[in-house]
Design a protein around this motif. Structure first.
Motif, PDB file in Angstrom:
ATOM      1  N   UNK A 180       6.316  11.477   7.969  1.00 40.04           N
ATOM      2  CA  UNK A 180       5.762  10.450   8.846  1.00 40.04           C
ATOM      3  C   UNK A 180       5.438   9.149   8.132  1.00 40.04           C
ATOM      4  N   UNK A 181       6.086   8.874   7.019  1.00 38.03           N
ATOM      5  CA  UNK A 181       5.887   7.595   6.326  1.00 38.03           C
ATOM      6  C   UNK A 181       6.412   6.456   7.196  1.00 38.03           C
ATOM      7  N   UNK A 182       5.805   5.291   7.046  1.00 37.52           N
ATOM      8  CA  UNK A 182       6.237   4.105   7.780  1.00 37.52           C
ATOM      9  C   UNK A 182       7.367   3.382   7.044  1.00 37.52           C
ATOM     10  N   UNK A 183       7.310   3.385   5.718  1.00 37.78           N
ATOM     11  CA  UNK A 183       8.270   2.657   4.891  1.00 37.78           C
ATOM     12  C   UNK A 183       8.317   3.322   3.521  1.00 37.78           C
ATOM     13  N   UNK A 184       9.178   2.827   2.651  1.00 36.89           N
ATOM     14  CA  UNK A 184       9.184   3.258   1.260  1.00 36.89           C
ATOM     15  C   UNK A 184       9.640   2.100   0.389  1.00 36.89           C
ATOM     16  N   UNK A 185       9.305   2.186  -0.888  1.00 38.53           N
ATOM     17  CA  UNK A 185       9.840   1.225  -1.844  1.00 38.53           C
ATOM     18  C   UNK A 185      10.516   2.024  -2.941  1.00 38.53           C
ATOM     19  N   UNK A 186      11.537   1.425  -3.519  1.00 37.19           N
ATOM     20  CA  UNK A 186      12.266   2.083  -4.589  1.00 37.19           C
ATOM     21  C   UNK A 186      12.171   1.190  -5.829  1.00 37.19           C
ATOM     22  N   UNK A 187      11.804   1.793  -6.956  1.00 36.28           N
ATOM     23  CA  UNK A 187      11.681   1.057  -8.212  1.00 36.28           C
ATOM     24  C   UNK A 187      12.388   1.827  -9.310  1.00 36.28           C
ATOM     25  N   UNK A 188      12.991   1.098 -10.243  1.00 38.59           N
ATOM     26  CA  UNK A 188      13.619   1.738 -11.400  1.00 38.59           C
ATOM     27  C   UNK A 188      12.534   2.199 -12.352  1.00 38.59           C
ATOM     28  N   UNK A 189      12.742   3.338 -12.965  1.00 39.08           N
ATOM     29  CA  UNK A 189      11.764   3.851 -13.938  1.00 39.08           C
ATOM     30  C   UNK A 189      11.946   3.146 -15.266  1.00 39.08           C
ATOM     31  N   UNK A 225      10.748   6.805  -5.705  1.00 39.91           N
ATOM     32  CA  UNK A 225      10.705   6.528  -4.277  1.00 39.91           C
ATOM     33  C   UNK A 225       9.243   6.676  -3.877  1.00 39.91           C
ATOM     34  N   UNK A 226       8.630   5.588  -3.463  1.00 40.17           N
ATOM     35  CA  UNK A 226       7.221   5.617  -3.077  1.00 40.17           C
ATOM     36  C   UNK A 226       7.122   5.485  -1.571  1.00 40.17           C
ATOM     37  N   UNK A 227       6.662   6.554  -0.925  1.00 31.37           N
ATOM     38  CA  UNK A 227       6.485   6.546   0.526  1.00 31.37           C
ATOM     39  C   UNK A 227       5.192   5.813   0.858  1.00 31.37           C
ATOM     40  N   UNK A 228       5.239   4.954   1.895  1.00 29.26           N
ATOM     41  CA  UNK A 228       4.112   4.097   2.255  1.00 29.26           C
ATOM     42  C   UNK A 228       3.694   4.335   3.699  1.00 29.26           C
ATOM     43  N   UNK A 229       2.392   4.161   3.946  1.00 27.02           N
ATOM     44  CA  UNK A 229       1.925   4.205   5.333  1.00 27.02           C
ATOM     45  C   UNK A 229       2.015   2.807   5.927  1.00 27.02           C
ATOM     46  N   UNK A 230       1.582   2.652   7.162  1.00 25.36           N
ATOM     47  CA  UNK A 230       1.713   1.373   7.875  1.00 25.36           C
ATOM     48  C   UNK A 230       0.938   0.238   7.214  1.00 25.36           C
ATOM     49  N   UNK A 231      -0.140   0.562   6.510  1.00 22.97           N
ATOM     50  CA  UNK A 231      -0.921  -0.476   5.829  1.00 22.97           C
ATOM     51  C   UNK A 231      -0.365  -0.806   4.445  1.00 22.97           C
ATOM     52  N   UNK A 232       0.693  -0.107   4.011  1.00 14.16           N
ATOM     53  CA  UNK A 232       1.284  -0.341   2.693  1.00 14.16           C
ATOM     54  C   UNK A 232       0.688   0.531   1.599  1.00 14.16           C
ATOM     55  N   UNK A 233      -0.245   1.403   1.965  1.00 10.89           N
ATOM     56  CA  UNK A 233      -0.845   2.305   0.978  1.00 10.89           C
ATOM     57  C   UNK A 233       0.156   3.413   0.624  1.00 10.89           C
TER      58      UNK A 233
END
Length: 154
Positions: free
Chosen positions: A145-154, A107-115
């Protein structure tokens, strides 16, 4: 002054200096990449509301959008922080045509710019076709306070 008194005064000064250094550095921690991160992560507070019991709840609509990995759909997503622990919970549903086995995700938490802010591991339980279950993953420190997240399989 006796030599014993000088020794004890020196020890007290050293202990006092150690306590001061500890107190000053206590508010900072290092993330995985070694960068200094504030313990409160003050960026983008507009996505966070605090409940009566002090729990911080992320309100970003983008974070709440469904995500899909390996025919597993993540919905009803909540990101909260309480007592220094950030917790992501979601409902997972097997939308595929075959039963899934347990698998690991990032689970990768992202800020508003996608970083990327932080990546935390998780496990998705085995699911029959159409079945749902609860998913949760947590990390220490405040990353609510993350804006979004992405989920990827390991």
């Amino acid at each position: 002054m006796k030599s014993n008194e000088k020794f004890f005064i020196t020890i007290l000064v050293i202990i006092t200096l150690c306590l001061v250094i500890f107190a000053v550095s206590r508010g900072k921690n290092k993330d995985v990449e070694g960068q200094v991160v504030s313990g409160t992560n003050d960026v983008m507070k507009e996505y966070v509301k605090t409940t009566e019991d002090g729990t911080k709840v992320n309100t970003s609509e983008k974070l709440g959008e469904k995500k899909i990995v390996n025919n597993i759909e993540f919905t009803d997503i909540q990101l909260t922080e309480n007592d220094g622990e950030t917790l992501l919970i979601a409902t997972v549903t097997n939308t595929g045509s075959v039963k899934t086995e347990m698998f690991a995700v990032n689970i990768t938490l992202l800020d508003e710019s996608g970083a990327e802010i932080k990546t935390i591991p998780g496990l998705v339980a085995p699911l029959e076709t159409g079945a749902t279950a609860k998913f949760s993953s947590s990390t220490t420190l405040d990353f609510v306070n993350a804006y979004d997240f992405k989920v990827t399989a390991k």
